[in-house]
Write a protein that holds these residues in place. Structure first.
Motif, PDB file in Angstrom:
ATOM      1  N   PHE A  66       0.857  -1.175   0.000  1.00 55.82           N
ATOM      2  CA  PHE A  66       0.000   0.000   0.000  1.00 55.82           C
ATOM      3  C   PHE A  66       0.902   1.237   0.000  1.00 55.82           C
ATOM      4  O   PHE A  66       1.566   1.533   0.992  1.00 55.82           O
ATOM      5  N   CYS A  67       0.936   1.920  -1.136  1.00 48.86           N
ATOM      6  CA  CYS A  67       1.821   3.081  -1.255  1.00 48.86           C
ATOM      7  C   CYS A  67       1.025   4.351  -0.968  1.00 48.86           C
ATOM      8  O   CYS A  67      -0.081   4.538  -1.466  1.00 48.86           O
ATOM      9  N   ILE A  68       1.610   5.216  -0.146  1.00 43.68           N
ATOM     10  CA  ILE A  68       0.857   6.369   0.344  1.00 43.68           C
ATOM     11  C   ILE A  68       1.511   7.680  -0.052  1.00 43.68           C
ATOM     12  O   ILE A  68       2.721   7.764  -0.288  1.00 43.68           O
ATOM     13  N   ILE A  69       0.675   8.706  -0.114  1.00 40.28           N
ATOM     14  CA  ILE A  69       1.096  10.080  -0.369  1.00 40.28           C
ATOM     15  C   ILE A  69       1.039  10.797   0.977  1.00 40.28           C
ATOM     16  O   ILE A  69      -0.042  11.040   1.509  1.00 40.28           O
ATOM     17  N   GLY A  70       2.196  11.122   1.537  1.00 39.78           N
ATOM     18  CA  GLY A  70       2.234  11.641   2.897  1.00 39.78           C
ATOM     19  C   GLY A  70       1.373  12.858   3.133  1.00 39.78           C
ATOM     20  O   GLY A  70       0.706  12.980   4.171  1.00 39.78           O
ATOM     21  N   SER A  71       1.345  13.768   2.186  1.00 40.06           N
ATOM     22  CA  SER A  71       0.577  15.009   2.358  1.00 40.06           C
ATOM     23  C   SER A  71      -0.927  14.770   2.318  1.00 40.06           C
ATOM     24  O   SER A  71      -1.707  15.650   2.718  1.00 40.06           O
ATOM     25  N   LYS A  72      -1.351  13.595   1.854  1.00 44.15           N
ATOM     26  CA  LYS A  72      -2.779  13.296   1.740  1.00 44.15           C
ATOM     27  C   LYS A  72      -3.304  12.449   2.901  1.00 44.15           C
ATOM     28  O   LYS A  72      -4.516  12.238   3.017  1.00 44.15           O
ATOM     29  N   VAL A  73      -2.423  11.943   3.751  1.00 46.29           N
ATOM     30  CA  VAL A  73      -2.854  11.085   4.859  1.00 46.29           C
ATOM     31  C   VAL A  73      -3.801  11.864   5.780  1.00 46.29           C
ATOM     32  O   VAL A  73      -3.510  12.987   6.199  1.00 46.29           O
ATOM     33  N   GLY A  74      -4.979  11.273   6.050  1.00 41.37           N
ATOM     34  CA  GLY A  74      -5.992  11.925   6.863  1.00 41.37           C
ATOM     35  C   GLY A  74      -6.827  12.939   6.111  1.00 41.37           C
ATOM     36  O   GLY A  74      -7.704  13.585   6.702  1.00 41.37           O
ATOM     37  N   HIS A  75      -6.572  13.081   4.810  1.00 40.98           N
ATOM     38  CA  HIS A  75      -7.323  14.047   3.985  1.00 40.98           C
ATOM     39  C   HIS A  75      -8.000  13.285   2.838  1.00 40.98           C
ATOM     40  O   HIS A  75      -8.686  12.295   3.078  1.00 40.98           O
ATOM     41  N   ASP A  76      -7.865  13.755   1.623  1.00 45.53           N
ATOM     42  CA  ASP A  76      -8.468  13.059   0.494  1.00 45.53           C
ATOM     43  C   ASP A  76      -7.588  13.213  -0.731  1.00 45.53           C
ATOM     44  O   ASP A  76      -6.751  14.121  -0.813  1.00 45.53           O
ATOM     45  N   MET A  77      -7.787  12.297  -1.689  1.00 42.87           N
ATOM     46  CA  MET A  77      -7.085  12.355  -2.963  1.00 42.87           C
ATOM     47  C   MET A  77      -8.109  12.646  -4.041  1.00 42.87           C
ATOM     48  O   MET A  77      -8.897  11.763  -4.423  1.00 42.87           O
ATOM     49  N   LYS A  78      -8.160  13.906  -4.464  1.00 42.00           N
ATOM     50  CA  LYS A  78      -9.114  14.344  -5.482  1.00 42.00           C
ATOM     51  C   LYS A  78     -10.539  13.951  -5.119  1.00 42.00           C
ATOM     52  O   LYS A  78     -11.301  13.437  -5.936  1.00 42.00           O
ATOM     53  N   GLY A  79     -10.903  14.177  -3.859  1.00 39.26           N
ATOM     54  CA  GLY A  79     -12.261  13.924  -3.390  1.00 39.26           C
ATOM     55  C   GLY A  79     -12.480  12.544  -2.812  1.00 39.26           C
ATOM     56  O   GLY A  79     -13.541  12.290  -2.205  1.00 39.26           O
ATOM     57  N   THR A  80     -11.525  11.623  -2.950  1.00 36.83           N
ATOM     58  CA  THR A  80     -11.649  10.276  -2.391  1.00 36.83           C
ATOM     59  C   THR A  80     -10.922  10.219  -1.055  1.00 36.83           C
ATOM     60  O   THR A  80      -9.724  10.519  -1.000  1.00 36.83           O
ATOM     61  N   PRO A  81     -11.612   9.871   0.053  1.00 39.74           N
ATOM     62  CA  PRO A  81     -10.988   9.883   1.382  1.00 39.74           C
ATOM     63  C   PRO A  81      -9.769   8.969   1.454  1.00 39.74           C
ATOM     64  O   PRO A  81      -9.718   7.913   0.821  1.00 39.74           O
ATOM     65  N   CYS A  82      -8.784   9.402   2.246  1.00 39.85           N
ATOM     66  CA  CYS A  82      -7.552   8.634   2.451  1.00 39.85           C
ATOM     67  C   CYS A  82      -7.473   8.120   3.890  1.00 39.85           C
ATOM     68  O   CYS A  82      -8.159   8.612   4.786  1.00 39.85           O
ATOM     69  N   MET A  83      -6.614   7.145   4.100  1.00 42.52           N
ATOM     70  CA  MET A  83      -6.384   6.591   5.432  1.00 42.52           C
ATOM     71  C   MET A  83      -5.673   7.614   6.317  1.00 42.52           C
ATOM     72  O   MET A  83      -5.042   8.547   5.834  1.00 42.52           O
ATOM     73  N   ASN A  84      -5.770   7.387   7.642  1.00 47.05           N
ATOM     74  CA  ASN A  84      -4.997   8.193   8.579  1.00 47.05           C
ATOM     75  C   ASN A  84      -3.817   7.370   9.096  1.00 47.05           C
ATOM     76  O   ASN A  84      -3.690   6.173   8.812  1.00 47.05           O
TER      77      ASN A  84
END
Length: 324
Positions: A66-84
């Motif tokens: 599972f590869c993550i975008i650090g700045s998006k953790v706890g937020h969303d990726m283009k409207g799709t919720p991300c993990m915390n």
């Protein structure tokens, strides 16, 4: 580095004294002497990876990447919720691979050297500080890369994702089945990639397509090693770099080894096989140990095998050989 074309395992042959037979000792191509391998990779750190994929993988006792975008953790990726971070820690504690997809998901081909360093290393630090594991693989945002970027992103890692097949969106059950069958038939390492499960980019038309596919892959486990990208990339490098020194006296064989790789990074167990090499010979019982610790012996068809630490000390094998 690209691993799609894989070299055959190097076989070391030695004679058992007093017997008119030979035994082959080799490092298996893949873990468990499987014919092929597959890694399931999930991009962008979407919440559905925790709420939907993680529970299904736990039911089947399999691990993904599972590869993550650090700045998006706890937020969303283009409207799709991300993990915390708490959810990511839980997955890491279960053995799922949590790895690097860039701090801001920037196209590495457009970055200066300093920008690339920040994009990669800042995300490494964020993952380590919040999850407790240092990512040893890298997944290129948008799958875009250059030779220079690959060289930089590969430093101090077991590998990066340089090839993949999209398994989401329009793929159906029959296509995915043929993909797995082809991987096994050709003895390849397949890397499946997707993003959304029910919503977001690349989502499946029906999530049951993915679960049914995973069930089919699990049904082929005798031939297929299902493991995170980290584990397979590390195994391949360890296998291709290991040098064995084999010495036999009577019914005792001693094997010394070295890989030349950094043991802090490359520490995935390898599988060694012991097999007869004629129709008249079948392996009997063996007892194997490494650094004074007894190794678990298991059998697949005519081969006996055991897993060992490629960075460990000498392996001792005591043979009993059955002649038909």
């Amino acid at each position: 580095m690209k691993y799609k074309s894989l070299t055959a395992a190097i076989t070391y042959v030695f004679c058992l004294c007093g017997l008119n037979a030979q035994t082959n000792v080799s490092v298996a191509k893949y873990h468990g002497n499987c014919k092929a391998a597959v890694s399931y990779t999930f991009d962008d750190g979407l919440l559905e990876h925790y709420t939907k994929v993680f529970p299904e993988f736990k039911k089947r006792n399999i691990k993904g990447s599972f590869c993550i975008i650090g700045s998006k953790v706890g937020h969303d990726m283009k409207g799709t919720p991300c993990m915390n971070w708490e959810q990511l820690r839980e997955m890491a504690d279960d053995g799922q691979e949590i790895t690097n997809h860039g701090w801001a998901h920037r196209n590495v081909t457009n970055l200066t050297a300093d920008e690339l360093r920040y994009e990669v290393q800042h995300n490494d630090t964020a993952i380590y500080n919040n999850v407790g594991v240092f990512p040893r693989t890298y997944f290129y945002p948008g799958n875009r890369k250059t030779d220079t970027a690959v060289e930089f992103c590969s430093q101090d890692r077991t590998g990066t994702r340089t090839f993949q097949i999209s398994i989401g969106s329009k793929r159906d059950t029959e296509w995915l089945k043929k993909w797995i069958d082809g991987i096994i038939s050709h003895g390849e390492w397949g890397i499946g990639m997707t993003h959304g499960i029910t919503t977001g980019y690349d989502a499946f038309t029906d999530p049951s397509i993915l679960w049914n596919h995973i069930d089919y892959a699990c049904s082929r486990r005798d031939s297929l090693w299902i493991a995170p990208l980290h584990d397979v990339s590390a195994y391949i490098q360890e296998r291709d770099n290991i040098k064995l020194k084999v010495r036999t006296k009577g019914n005792i064989t001693e094997i010394a080894m070295q890989t030349g790789l950094d043991p802090k990074i490359f520490n995935v167990p390898l599988t060694m096989t012991v097999c007869g090499n004629s129709n008249e010979d079948t392996p009997g019982n063996i007892v194997a140990s490494q650094d004074g610790v007894k190794l678990n012996i298991y059998r697949k068809e005519r081969d006996l095998m055991f897993d060992f630490n490629p960075n460990g000390g000498k392996i001792t094998i005591i043979h009993q050989y059955n002649l038909k």
